[in-house]
Design a protein around this motif. Structure first.
Motif, PDB file in Angstrom:
ATOM      1  N   LYS A  62       0.303  -1.418  -0.558  1.00  0.00           N
ATOM      2  CA  LYS A  62      -0.318   0.008  -0.132  1.00  0.00           C
ATOM      3  C   LYS A  62       1.195   1.557   0.236  1.00  0.00           C
ATOM      4  CE  LYS A  62      -3.267   2.465   2.256  1.00  0.00           C
ATOM      5  NZ  LYS A  62      -4.221   2.436   4.114  1.00  0.00           N
ATOM      6  N   LEU A  63       0.547   1.847  -0.739  1.00  0.00           N
ATOM      7  CA  LEU A  63       0.957   3.625  -1.086  1.00  0.00           C
ATOM      8  C   LEU A  63       0.670   4.338  -0.501  1.00  0.00           C
ATOM      9  CD1 LEU A  63       4.226   5.122  -1.720  1.00  0.00           C
ATOM     10  CD2 LEU A  63       2.824   5.114  -4.027  1.00  0.00           C
ATOM     11  N   ILE A  64       0.839   5.308   0.227  1.00  0.00           N
ATOM     12  CA  ILE A  64       0.071   6.488   1.155  1.00  0.00           C
ATOM     13  C   ILE A  64       0.951   7.818   0.145  1.00  0.00           C
ATOM     14  CG2 ILE A  64      -0.224   7.678   3.135  1.00  0.00           C
ATOM     15  CD1 ILE A  64      -0.555   4.886   4.747  1.00  0.00           C
ATOM     16  N   VAL A  65       0.577   8.789  -0.144  1.00  0.00           N
ATOM     17  CA  VAL A  65       1.278   9.248  -0.359  1.00  0.00           C
ATOM     18  C   VAL A  65       0.559  10.807   0.464  1.00  0.00           C
ATOM     19  CG1 VAL A  65       2.172  11.838  -2.161  1.00  0.00           C
ATOM     20  CG2 VAL A  65       1.574   9.135  -2.585  1.00  0.00           C
ATOM     21  N   ALA A  66       1.575  11.862   1.065  1.00  0.00           N
ATOM     22  CA  ALA A  66       0.945  12.934   1.594  1.00  0.00           C
ATOM     23  C   ALA A  66       2.169  13.828   0.971  1.00  0.00           C
ATOM     24  CB  ALA A  66       2.358  13.374   2.510  1.00  0.00           C
ATOM     25  N   VAL A  67       0.729  14.917   0.635  1.00  0.00           N
ATOM     26  CA  VAL A  67       1.001  16.462   0.054  1.00  0.00           C
ATOM     27  C   VAL A  67       1.189  17.112   1.173  1.00  0.00           C
ATOM     28  CG1 VAL A  67      -0.128  18.228  -1.746  1.00  0.00           C
ATOM     29  CG2 VAL A  67      -0.118  14.919  -1.627  1.00  0.00           C
ATOM     30  N   GLN A  68       1.760  18.038   0.848  1.00  0.00           N
ATOM     31  CA  GLN A  68       2.471  19.077   2.006  1.00  0.00           C
ATOM     32  C   GLN A  68       1.218  20.282   1.488  1.00  0.00           C
ATOM     33  OE1 GLN A  68       6.642  21.233   2.052  1.00  0.00           O
ATOM     34  NE2 GLN A  68       5.674  21.423   4.619  1.00  0.00           N
ATOM     35  N   ASP A  69       1.086  21.411   2.666  1.00  0.00           N
ATOM     36  CA  ASP A  69      -0.476  22.213   2.432  1.00  0.00           C
ATOM     37  C   ASP A  69      -0.121  23.269   2.402  1.00  0.00           C
ATOM     38  OD1 ASP A  69      -1.424  24.642   4.311  1.00  0.00           O
ATOM     39  OD2 ASP A  69      -3.087  23.144   4.116  1.00  0.00           O
ATOM     40  N   ARG A  87      -4.328  19.700  -6.120  1.00  0.00           N
ATOM     41  CA  ARG A  87      -2.713  19.108  -5.885  1.00  0.00           C
ATOM     42  C   ARG A  87      -3.204  16.906  -5.288  1.00  0.00           C
ATOM     43  NH1 ARG A  87       1.325  20.395  -2.791  1.00  0.00           N
ATOM     44  NH2 ARG A  87      -0.503  22.632  -1.812  1.00  0.00           N
ATOM     45  N   VAL A  88      -3.778  17.574  -3.940  1.00  0.00           N
ATOM     46  CA  VAL A  88      -4.455  15.859  -3.350  1.00  0.00           C
ATOM     47  C   VAL A  88      -5.173  15.280  -4.357  1.00  0.00           C
ATOM     48  CG1 VAL A  88      -6.196  15.329  -2.220  1.00  0.00           C
ATOM     49  CG2 VAL A  88      -3.988  16.564  -1.453  1.00  0.00           C
ATOM     50  N   TYR A  89      -6.066  15.785  -5.335  1.00  0.00           N
ATOM     51  CA  TYR A  89      -7.056  14.926  -6.883  1.00  0.00           C
ATOM     52  C   TYR A  89      -5.921  14.381  -7.092  1.00  0.00           C
ATOM     53  CZ  TYR A  89     -10.331  14.237  -9.929  1.00  0.00           C
ATOM     54  OH  TYR A  89     -10.806  13.198 -10.747  1.00  0.00           O
ATOM     55  N   MET A  90      -4.997  15.840  -7.994  1.00  0.00           N
ATOM     56  CA  MET A  90      -4.268  15.065  -8.997  1.00  0.00           C
ATOM     57  C   MET A  90      -3.717  13.495  -8.901  1.00  0.00           C
ATOM     58  SD  MET A  90      -2.884  18.249 -11.022  1.00  0.00           S
ATOM     59  CE  MET A  90      -1.985  18.994  -9.643  1.00  0.00           C
ATOM     60  N   SER A 150      -4.268  11.920  -6.393  1.00  0.00           N
ATOM     61  CA  SER A 150      -5.093  10.686  -6.279  1.00  0.00           C
ATOM     62  C   SER A 150      -5.582   9.811  -7.113  1.00  0.00           C
ATOM     63  CB  SER A 150      -6.217  11.211  -5.211  1.00  0.00           C
ATOM     64  OG  SER A 150      -7.009  11.717  -6.189  1.00  0.00           O
ATOM     65  N   CYS A 151      -5.159  10.424  -8.237  1.00  0.00           N
ATOM     66  CA  CYS A 151      -5.680  10.030  -9.768  1.00  0.00           C
ATOM     67  C   CYS A 151      -4.443   9.031  -9.804  1.00  0.00           C
ATOM     68  CB  CYS A 151      -5.854  10.848 -10.802  1.00  0.00           C
ATOM     69  SG  CYS A 151      -7.850  11.517 -10.646  1.00  0.00           S
ATOM     70  N   ILE A 152      -3.594   8.588  -9.718  1.00  0.00           N
ATOM     71  CA  ILE A 152      -2.527   7.701 -10.227  1.00  0.00           C
ATOM     72  C   ILE A 152      -2.300   6.400  -9.618  1.00  0.00           C
ATOM     73  CG2 ILE A 152       0.225   7.651  -9.841  1.00  0.00           C
ATOM     74  CD1 ILE A 152       0.694  10.766  -9.824  1.00  0.00           C
ATOM     75  N   LYS A 153      -2.941   5.719 -11.196  1.00  0.00           N
ATOM     76  CA  LYS A 153      -3.263   3.736  -9.716  1.00  0.00           C
ATOM     77  C   LYS A 153      -2.101   4.047  -9.279  1.00  0.00           C
ATOM     78  CE  LYS A 153      -0.803   2.195 -13.746  1.00  0.00           C
ATOM     79  NZ  LYS A 153      -0.045   0.621 -15.074  1.00  0.00           N
ATOM     80  N   TYR A 154      -0.657   4.541  -8.906  1.00  0.00           N
ATOM     81  CA  TYR A 154       0.331   3.766  -8.445  1.00  0.00           C
ATOM     82  C   TYR A 154      -0.143   4.115  -6.433  1.00  0.00           C
ATOM     83  CZ  TYR A 154       2.459   2.573 -12.356  1.00  0.00           C
ATOM     84  OH  TYR A 154       2.942   2.775 -13.821  1.00  0.00           O
ATOM     85  N   VAL A 155      -0.843   5.120  -6.237  1.00  0.00           N
ATOM     86  CA  VAL A 155      -1.388   5.965  -4.872  1.00  0.00           C
ATOM     87  C   VAL A 155      -2.318   5.273  -4.476  1.00  0.00           C
ATOM     88  CG1 VAL A 155      -1.577   7.598  -3.958  1.00  0.00           C
ATOM     89  CG2 VAL A 155      -0.314   7.734  -6.204  1.00  0.00           C
ATOM     90  N   ASP A 156      -2.621   4.500  -3.324  1.00  0.00           N
ATOM     91  CA  ASP A 156      -3.757   3.747  -2.614  1.00  0.00           C
ATOM     92  C   ASP A 156      -4.239   4.693  -1.966  1.00  0.00           C
ATOM     93  OD1 ASP A 156      -3.727   1.109  -3.429  1.00  0.00           O
ATOM     94  OD2 ASP A 156      -1.621   1.628  -2.119  1.00  0.00           O
ATOM     95  N   GLU A 157      -4.240   5.758  -1.705  1.00  0.00           N
ATOM     96  CA  GLU A 157      -4.508   6.784  -0.399  1.00  0.00           C
ATOM     97  C   GLU A 157      -3.103   8.297  -0.904  1.00  0.00           C
ATOM     98  OE1 GLU A 157      -5.185   6.911   4.431  1.00  0.00           O
ATOM     99  OE2 GLU A 157      -4.619   4.977   3.796  1.00  0.00           O
ATOM    100  N   VAL A 158      -4.197   9.244  -0.377  1.00  0.00           N
ATOM    101  CA  VAL A 158      -3.336  11.009  -0.152  1.00  0.00           C
ATOM    102  C   VAL A 158      -3.788  11.167   1.300  1.00  0.00           C
ATOM    103  CG1 VAL A 158      -2.965  12.733  -1.274  1.00  0.00           C
ATOM    104  CG2 VAL A 158      -3.232  10.620  -2.601  1.00  0.00           C
TER     105      VAL A 158
END
Length: 139
Positions: free
Chosen positions: A34-41, A61-64, A66-74
């Motif tokens: 599972k990949l979690i990506v944290a986007v900076q505020d 940025r969170v939306y973009m 989250s649309c990437i297939k490798y990303v499970d959670e943002v």
């Protein structure tokens, strides 16, 4: 460990999304289940780098991402060294340029708490800075 298996965390701004970011997510996802990506505020970016031209809002940025297939959670983060302590993960995947004091403290925390730290190499010839410069030249 999370019930879904090994969880990988990576963090960044991801303002001008490019192939280097996509490859980062691909390589990070290969490190676990599972990949979690944290986007900076955005407010935090502007706090530490006043005058920065942030193209997209935090939500965009969170939306973009989250649309990437490798990303499970943002998720959204503010300070990497503090926020990382409240996220359940096994592997912290970071770029070689993520070396400021906050990242140094985050890496120390990971080591003290038995989290694996993996440095994923940059994609040669591409960066948000290069794209910003290219955009200026074309204007």
């Amino acid at each position: 460990m999370d019930e879904t298996g090994k969880v990988v965390l990576t963090v960044g701004v991801y303002d001008i999304l490019h192939i280097g970011h996509i490859l980062l997510f691909k390589h990070a996802k290969e490190l676990g289940d599972k990949l979690i990506v944290a986007v900076q505020d955005s407010d935090v970016i502007l706090k530490y780098k006043p005058g920065t031209n942030v193209v997209y809002t935090t939500e965009e940025r969170v939306y973009m991402v989250s649309c990437i297939k490798y990303v499970d959670e943002v998720i959204i983060y503010h300070d990497v060294d503090k926020d990382i302590q409240n996220i359940s993960f096994d592997v912290f995947a970071k770029g070689p340029d993520q070396v400021h004091e906050g990242f140094q403290r985050a890496v120390e925390w990971c080591e003290e708490n038995h989290k694996k730290v993996v440095v994923i190499p940059r994609t040669e010839g591409i960066s948000s800075t290069i794209l910003r410069e290219y955009s200026k030249e074309r204007a």
